[in-house]
Structures are given as structure tokens and as C-alpha cells.
Design an enzyme around this catalytic site. Structure first.
Site, PDB file in Angstrom:
ATOM      1  N   SER A 277       0.798  -1.230   0.000  1.00 38.71           N
ATOM      2  CA  SER A 277       0.000   0.000   0.000  1.00 38.71           C
ATOM      3  C   SER A 277       0.824   1.270   0.000  1.00 38.71           C
ATOM      4  O   SER A 277       0.379   2.287  -0.513  1.00 38.71           O
ATOM      5  CB  SER A 277      -0.956  -0.013   1.194  1.00 38.71           C
ATOM      6  OG  SER A 277      -0.243  -0.167   2.404  1.00 38.71           O
TER       7      SER A 277
ATOM      8  N   HIS B 129      -5.137  -3.181  -2.989  1.00 40.99           N
ATOM      9  CA  HIS B 129      -4.769  -2.183  -4.011  1.00 40.99           C
ATOM     10  C   HIS B 129      -4.590  -2.785  -5.401  1.00 40.99           C
ATOM     11  O   HIS B 129      -4.246  -2.066  -6.335  1.00 40.99           O
ATOM     12  CB  HIS B 129      -3.484  -1.454  -3.599  1.00 40.99           C
ATOM     13  CG  HIS B 129      -3.642  -0.683  -2.335  1.00 40.99           C
ATOM     14  ND1 HIS B 129      -4.138   0.595  -2.295  1.00 40.99           N
ATOM     15  CD2 HIS B 129      -3.417  -1.030  -1.043  1.00 40.99           C
ATOM     16  CE1 HIS B 129      -4.185   1.016  -1.040  1.00 40.99           C
ATOM     17  NE2 HIS B 129      -3.763   0.036  -0.263  1.00 40.99           N
TER      18      HIS B 129
ATOM     19  N   LYS C 121     -11.614   1.144  -2.120  1.00 44.29           N
ATOM     20  CA  LYS C 121     -10.533   1.703  -2.940  1.00 44.29           C
ATOM     21  C   LYS C 121     -10.969   1.707  -4.404  1.00 44.29           C
ATOM     22  O   LYS C 121     -11.767   2.533  -4.789  1.00 44.29           O
ATOM     23  CB  LYS C 121      -9.245   0.956  -2.633  1.00 44.29           C
ATOM     24  CG  LYS C 121      -8.781   1.336  -1.227  1.00 44.29           C
ATOM     25  CD  LYS C 121      -7.778   0.429  -0.583  1.00 44.29           C
ATOM     26  CE  LYS C 121      -7.506   0.938   0.829  1.00 44.29           C
ATOM     27  NZ  LYS C 121      -6.865  -0.043   1.683  1.00 44.29           N
TER      28      LYS C 121
HETATM   29  C1  LIG Z   1      -6.776  -0.139   3.100  1.00 45.67           C
HETATM   30  C2  LIG Z   1      -6.224  -1.483   3.403  1.00 45.67           C
HETATM   31  C3  LIG Z   1      -6.861  -2.327   4.312  1.00 45.67           C
HETATM   32  C4  LIG Z   1      -8.014  -1.880   5.147  1.00 45.67           C
HETATM   33  O1  LIG Z   1      -9.178  -1.823   4.405  1.00 45.67           O
HETATM   34  P1  LIG Z   1     -10.399  -0.937   4.954  1.00 45.67           P
HETATM   35  O2  LIG Z   1     -11.567  -1.454   4.239  1.00 45.67           O
HETATM   36  O3  LIG Z   1     -10.035   0.468   4.606  1.00 45.67           O
HETATM   37  O4  LIG Z   1     -10.454  -1.163   6.436  1.00 45.67           O
HETATM   38  C5  LIG Z   1      -6.378  -3.607   4.460  1.00 45.67           C
HETATM   39  N1  LIG Z   1      -5.294  -4.024   3.789  1.00 45.67           N
HETATM   40  C6  LIG Z   1      -4.623  -3.221   2.934  1.00 45.67           C
HETATM   41  C7  LIG Z   1      -3.422  -3.736   2.215  1.00 45.67           C
HETATM   42  C8  LIG Z   1      -5.063  -1.913   2.734  1.00 45.67           C
HETATM   43  O5  LIG Z   1      -4.394  -1.098   1.916  1.00 45.67           O
END
Ligand SMILES: *Cc1c(COP(=O)(O)O)cnc(C)c1O
Length: 395
Positions: A183, A211, A243
Site C-alpha cells: 500500500s 490495491h 478503494k
Molecule cells: C486499506 C487497506 C486495508 C483496510 O481496508 P479498509 O476497508 O479500509 O479497512 C487492508 N489491507 C490493505 C493492504 C489496505 O491497503
């Protein structure tokens, strides 16, 4: 509480002195097309910090699906999934996500953070080993800790290091987990090798592709599609919906038995209110677009190439990333904050990422690109990054 106030003030001052105190901005308005944000002080900035990679968060189809469902089902789900919170929108979305990821079943969670806590807690018994990439997401770390597992971290993206840890005590290792796309760095995990080692030692492999899904692979199947790995190689896939999907929530996809066990046992599933049905409806609309509009991925890949070329031309050093996450590592928290301010003055919102989100000494600007950016916006950003970096060198 009163007695402890000085201790809280001291903790805050310490963060401030180390340039690690964080502040929120309040977004007053988000343009429906293009990528501009208007802040509550009236400033308008081009957003290069959002994870809305495909430009779906403000897509009218998502808002319409949400409104139509809310008119029918109301806003809140009223209970957990196992009581009365599970509706037809949730059920359909789970079926569609299972189909999209080529797995027997998928299970919705309210957030990706909770999905990772759930899987770690359900699969790792107390004092069993959990192996994680050093740069994996905080929720995997917290999941392993909450499970009471023995947490071991291997060097970033180093499958050989993971293999050595596995070989030491395979029988005591429950789970090997990694981000698919990292990330804060934008690079990919060495999944073919990790999958081979995990299978050889009969250890669960979890890939959190928050991602990658929707973004990587011709069909948007994420890093698994990129590497052509199926559910045998990677039995546990975690995806998030806030995302690239432009909505909210997350899911775990895997075998019938895995999902059924999570429904029975996973505390972050059992003891929380179900995701609102209108959110599930919006996500279904998003999934249909992710599957049908491959031009968004193609355009994004083109913008990533254009950005890298333009940044190289003005001497901005980027990490080796082929994803829309394009970090500019600057070192100190002070340098990253100074660069953030310089870019905001030039009209771009690019947030400084500081420890503990990234390791000490690797504070950075994390640039994220979206299919809805224009080529001119991306080139203008590269130019301003060049100026900001030169300003730091001369400071
Ligand atoms: C954003 C993210 C999460 C958390 O997801 P949310 O739905 O925002 O709680 C988990 N793992 C990774 C790799 C992330 O980038």
C-alpha cells in the site's frame, strides 16, 4: 481523565516535536468529474492522494444504486449478519464477488481491517506462528497479535527469507500473509514463489489485494490474475471495496469450508452490525463497471507510464512501481511535510506519509493516480514535484 490531561498533552507535544503529529483536512466539496477537492477554507486542490483508482466513488451509477436500495431497505441494517442484518443485496454481492474471484464463496465484512483480524483469528491458534512481510498492512499485524500468535516478519518481498522461516518450524506455522500490492510502496509481492513454499509446507497463504483488485490484470482480477495464480496457489484472498471499487467494505474469498468457518468463528464478523444494504447495492454497481469498463484500467496504466516518464525528466526519483501507487521517498518527516506544503501551494493534494505508517527514515509523498486524472494534470504534478524536490536539495 482530568488527572491524566497533562500526560496526554505531553504525548501530543512529543508527536509535534518529531513532526509526526497528524492533522485532518475537511473536504467541503468533491467535484463529480475530474479530481478536484475544495477544502473548507475555500482552496481547490487536485487530489493525488485518494485510493479511488478507477474514479468510481463519485460515479452516478453507484449513487443511484445506493439511493434506490435505501428507498426500499432504509439506511441501517439493524443487526449483525447472523441475526437479521443479512439481506438480498449482501447475498447477491457475495455471489458476484465469488464469481469475480473464481472462488467457491465470498464473505462480506464491514472493513478490510476487520476482514484481516477475522482470518488471522480464525486460522491461527494461540502461540502458532504467523509469517508476515515486513511492509504488510497494519491490520494483518494486529490480526496476528490479537490471535495471540507468534508474529515473525521477513524482509520485504523476500520469498527466500519467508522460505527460511517456514523451513525452521513448518508444523508450528499456521499462516503466511502478505499484501498483493504494497500500500505504501506500490510494488507486488513475489506471489508465485510464496505460493510454492506455502504449499510445500502445507501452510495457509493469505493475499490481501486491497490495491490490486480492479486495477491490475486485464479483467481487474488483481495480482492473482497478473501472475495467473488460482485458488489452489492462494487459498485465501482478501479484497477491500473502499478503494478501486469506490464504495465501502471488504470481503474474504475462498473455499466453502473456509467461509463457513469464518461465519461460525470469526469474532469481527459475529459481533458487529452488518454493512448497510445500500452500500452493498452501490458495490454491486461498482463491480459491474469494474468488470465491463476495462478502459479505466487501460487509461490508468497509460497515466502511470506518463507520470513516470515526466517525473524522470525532471529528476524525481520514484520507487520501482508499475501500479497507480507512485511514492517519492524523501527521508525525514520534515522533508515530506515541506514537500506536501509546496505541492499544496501549487494546487495539488499529495499527503506526506510518515512513521509509523512507513519505516523511520523513509517518509514520503505517496502519489496515487486515477483513471479520472487528465494527462495535463499528471504532467503538471510531475513538474511541481521536480520543483519541490529541487527546493529540498537546496534547503
Ligand atoms: C486499506 C487497506 C486495508 C483496510 O481496508 P479498509 O476497508 O479500509 O479497512 C487492508 N489491507 C490493505 C493492504 C489496505 O491497503
Amino acid at each position: 481523565m482530568k488527572r491524566q490531561a497533562p500526560a496526554l498533552e505531553a504525548a501530543l507535544s512529543q508527536l509535534e516535536a518529531a513532526q509526526l503529529r497528524r492533522a485532518r483536512i475537511t473536504v467541503a466539496h468533491r467535484a463529480a468529474s475530474g479530481r478536484s477537492l475544495t477544502l473548507s477554507d475555500g482552496r481547490e486542490l487536485i487530489d493525488f492522494s485518494s485510493n479511488d483508482y478507477l474514479g468510481l466513488a463519485r460515479h452516478p451509477a453507484l449513487a443511484a444504486a445506493m439511493a434506490a436500495c435505501a428507498a426500499e431497505a432504509g439506511a441501517g441494517s439493524g443487526a449483525s449478519h447472523l441475526i437479521t442484518g443479512h439481506g438480498t443485496e449482501h447475498a447477491r454481492l457475495e455471489e458476484e464477488l465469488a464469481d469475480f474471484t473464481h472462488r467457491e464463496r465470498a464473505l462480506l465484512f464491514s472493513t478490510g481491517y476487520m476482514a484481516n483480524l477475522a482470518v488471522c483469528g480464525a486460522l491461527a491458534a494461540r502461540s502458532e506462528r504467523v509469517l508476515l512481510d515486513r511492509l504488510c498492512h497494519a491490520s494483518l499485524l494486529d490480526g496476528a497479535r490479537l490471535a495471540g500468535a507468534r508474529l515473525l516478519r521477513y524482509a520485504h518481498a523476500d520469498a527466500g527469507a519467508a522460505a527460511r522461516l517456514l523451513e525452521a518450524q513448518p508444523g508450528r506455522t499456521a499462516l503466511l500473509a502478505t499484501d498483493g500490492v504494497f500500500s505504501m510502496d506500490g510494488d507486488l509481492a513475489p506471489l508465485p514463489e510464496l505460493a510454492r513454499y506455502a504449499r510445500a509446507h502445507d501452510v495457509w497463504l493469505l493475499v490481501d489485494d486491497a490495491h490490486g483488485l480492479g486495477v491490475i490484470g486485464a479483467q481487474g482480477g488483481g495480482v492473482l490474475e497478473h501472475y495467473a495464480l488460482g485458488s489452489e496457489a492462494v487459498p485465501i484472498l482478501v479484497g477491500t471495496l473502499g478503494k478501486a471499487f469506490g464504495s465501502f467494505g471488504a470481503f474474504v474469498a475462498g473455499s466453502e469450508a473456509l467461509i463457513e468457518l469464518l461465519i461460525q468463528k470469526a469474532r469481527p464478523y459475529l459481533y458487529t452490525t452488518a454493512l448497510p444494504a445500500p452500500v452493498a447495492a452501490a458495490t454491486r454497481a461498482a463491480l459491474a463497471i469494474v468488470r465491463s469498463e476495462s478502459w479505466r484500467r487501460e487509461r490508468l496504466a497509460m497515466l502511470v507510464r506518463g507520470f513516470r516518464t515526466a517525473a524522470a525528466a525532471v529528476g524525481v526519483a520514484l520507487l520501482p512501481s508499475m501500479t497507480p501507487i507512485q511514492p517519492v521517498v524523501l527521508g525525514s518527516a520534515a522533508a515530506a511535510l515541506a514537500a506536501q506544503r509546496a505541492l499544496a501551494t501549487a494546487g495539488f493534494w499529495v499527503v506526506a506519509i510518515r512513521p509509523p505508517t512507513v519505516p523511520a527514515g523513509s517518509a514520503r509523498l505517496r502519489v496515487t493516480l486515477s483513471a479520472t486524472h487528465s494527462e495535463a494534470q499528471v504532467e503538471a504534478l510531475a513538474l511541481q514535484l521536480g520543483r519541490a524536490c529541487a527546493g529540498l536539495r537546496n534547503a
